[in-house]
Scaffold this motif. Structure first.
Motif, PDB file in Angstrom:
ATOM      1  N   ILE A   1       0.701  -1.323   0.074  1.00 48.80           N
ATOM      2  CA  ILE A   1       0.100  -0.013  -0.228  1.00 48.80           C
ATOM      3  C   ILE A   1       0.920   1.153  -0.089  1.00 48.80           C
ATOM      4  N   VAL A   2       1.841   1.490   0.868  1.00 51.00           N
ATOM      5  CA  VAL A   2       2.672   2.475   0.825  1.00 51.00           C
ATOM      6  C   VAL A   2       3.757   2.458   0.054  1.00 51.00           C
TER       7      VAL A   2
ATOM      8  N   GLU B   1      11.092  -2.045  -5.970  1.00 45.49           N
ATOM      9  CA  GLU B   1      12.355  -2.323  -5.182  1.00 45.49           C
ATOM     10  C   GLU B   1      12.795  -1.164  -4.389  1.00 45.49           C
ATOM     11  N   ILE B   2      13.168  -1.564  -2.901  1.00 41.41           N
ATOM     12  CA  ILE B   2      13.276  -0.578  -2.214  1.00 41.41           C
ATOM     13  C   ILE B   2      14.809   0.092  -2.432  1.00 41.41           C
TER      14      ILE B   2
ATOM     15  N   PHE C   1       9.524   3.595   2.810  1.00 45.41           N
ATOM     16  CA  PHE C   1      10.079   2.295   3.657  1.00 45.41           C
ATOM     17  C   PHE C   1       9.744   2.836   5.234  1.00 45.41           C
ATOM     18  N   THR C   2      10.267   3.816   5.514  1.00 45.59           N
ATOM     19  CA  THR C   2      10.096   4.151   6.811  1.00 45.59           C
ATOM     20  C   THR C   2       8.657   4.339   7.411  1.00 45.59           C
ATOM     21  N   GLN C   3       7.855   5.001   6.647  1.00 46.74           N
ATOM     22  CA  GLN C   3       6.315   5.242   6.763  1.00 46.74           C
ATOM     23  C   GLN C   3       5.964   3.861   7.009  1.00 46.74           C
TER      24      GLN C   3
ATOM     25  N   LEU D   1       7.320   0.987   7.922  1.00 46.94           N
ATOM     26  CA  LEU D   1       7.585   0.546   9.521  1.00 46.94           C
ATOM     27  C   LEU D   1       6.872   1.192  10.420  1.00 46.94           C
ATOM     28  N   HIS D   2       6.744   2.510  10.183  1.00 43.23           N
ATOM     29  CA  HIS D   2       5.820   3.339  11.343  1.00 43.23           C
ATOM     30  C   HIS D   2       4.369   2.720  11.398  1.00 43.23           C
ATOM     31  N   TRP D   3       3.812   2.311  10.293  1.00 46.61           N
ATOM     32  CA  TRP D   3       2.208   1.901  10.400  1.00 46.61           C
ATOM     33  C   TRP D   3       2.228   0.476  10.686  1.00 46.61           C
ATOM     34  N   ALA D   4       3.216  -0.149  10.476  1.00 49.79           N
ATOM     35  CA  ALA D   4       3.372  -1.569  10.984  1.00 49.79           C
ATOM     36  C   ALA D   4       3.497  -1.668  12.362  1.00 49.79           C
ATOM     37  N   PHE D   5       4.271  -0.993  13.023  1.00 47.22           N
ATOM     38  CA  PHE D   5       4.518  -0.925  14.443  1.00 47.22           C
ATOM     39  C   PHE D   5       3.374  -0.380  15.170  1.00 47.22           C
TER      40      PHE D   5
END
Length: 213
Positions: free
Chosen positions: A162-163, A168-169, A177-179, A181-185
Motif C-alpha cells: 500500500i505505502v 524495489e526498495i 519504507f520508513t513510513q 515501518l511506522h504503520w506496521a509497528f
C-alpha cells in the motif's frame, strides 16, 4: 474441538498467543530490512544485532515458566504482553537517524516480553486440559502460532504494497519504507494491547479441567 474452547482459560490463552505471534513475528524481518537499507549494515551484522531479542527470551523463559508453576500465569503473561506492546510502541519512532543502542535496548525489552509471555501462557493452556489431551492442546497452540506468523508477515507485506508499491526498495523510496515501518509497528502495538485484554480476561487458573464429555 468445541469442548476445548468452552474453557475460558484455554480459549483466551490461545487467542492471546495468536495475537502475540501476529504482532511480533515480522519484527525481525522488518528490522533486518531497516538495518541493511537505512543503516547500511551487512546482513551478517544485522543478524547479529537481532540476536538480542531471542537471547533475552532464552534467559527469561525458564524463570517465567518456573514462576508460573507457583503463581498464576495470568499476571506474568499479561505483563509480558504489556512489555511487548511497549517495545513495539518504541519502534514506532524508528527512522534513519535512530541510534543503534536504541534499537538494541528495544530488542532487549521485546525479548524479555516474549519470555514472560510465552512460557506462562503455554503453561495456562496445558494446565486447562486433562493430561490425556496434552497432544491436542499442544497442536492447537502450534496452529495458533503458525497462523499468527503468517498473519504477521501478511500484514507487513500488505502495508509495503500500500505505502511503497510493487517496486524495489531504493534510497529514493526510503521515506516510504520508513513510513511503512511506522504503520506496521503502530498496528502491531494496537494488536498487543488487545492481546493484553484477552490475557487478563481469561481469569485465574483453577476449576475443573477439560475432560471427555
Amino acid at each position: 474441538m468445541q469442548l476445548f474452547f468452552k474453557s475460558r482459560i484455554f480459549a483466551f490463552s490461545n487467542i492471546a498467543a495468536l495475537i502475540n505471534y501476529s504482532a511480533t513475528y515480522a519484527v525481525a524481518f522488518l528490522l533486518s530490512l531497516d538495518l541493511q537499507y537505512t543503516k547500511g549494515f551487512s546482513a551478517e551484522y544485522a543478524g547479529f544485532i537481532l540476536i538480542a531479542a531471542p537471547f533475552f527470551q532464552m534467559i527469561v523463559s525458564p524463570f517465567a515458566g518456573r514462576l508460573s508453576d507457583k503463581h498464576d500465569s495470568q499476571v506474568l503473561s499479561s505483563l509480558g504482553m504489556g512489555l511487548t506492546a511497549f517495545g513495539l510502541f518504541l519502534f514506532v519512532f524508528l527512522n534513519e537517524s535512530t541510534p543503534l543502542w536504541y534499537i538494541i535496548v528495544v530488542l532487549v525489552i521485546l525479548g524479555i516480553g516474549f519470555g514472560l509471555f510465552s512460557s506462562p501462557n503455554i503453561n495456562a493452556i496445558m494446565g486447562a486440559v486433562d493430561k490425556r489431551y496434552y497432544g491436542v492442546a499442544s497442536g492447537i497452540n502450534s496452529t495458533m502460532r503458525l497462523l499468527g506468523q503468517m498473519l504477521s508477515m501478511g500484514i507487513s507485506m500488505m502495508i509495503f504494497a500500500i505505502v511503497i508499491g510493487q517496486v524495489e526498495i531504493t534510497p529514493a523510496n526510503y521515506p516510504q519504507f520508513t513510513q511503512s515501518l511506522h504503520w506496521a509497528f503502530v498496528l502491531f502495538t494496537v494488536m498487543c494491547l488487545v492481546g493484553i485484554f484477552f490475557s487478563l480476561a481469561r481469569g485465574k487458573r483453577g476449576g475443573q479441567k477439560i475432560i471427555e464429555g
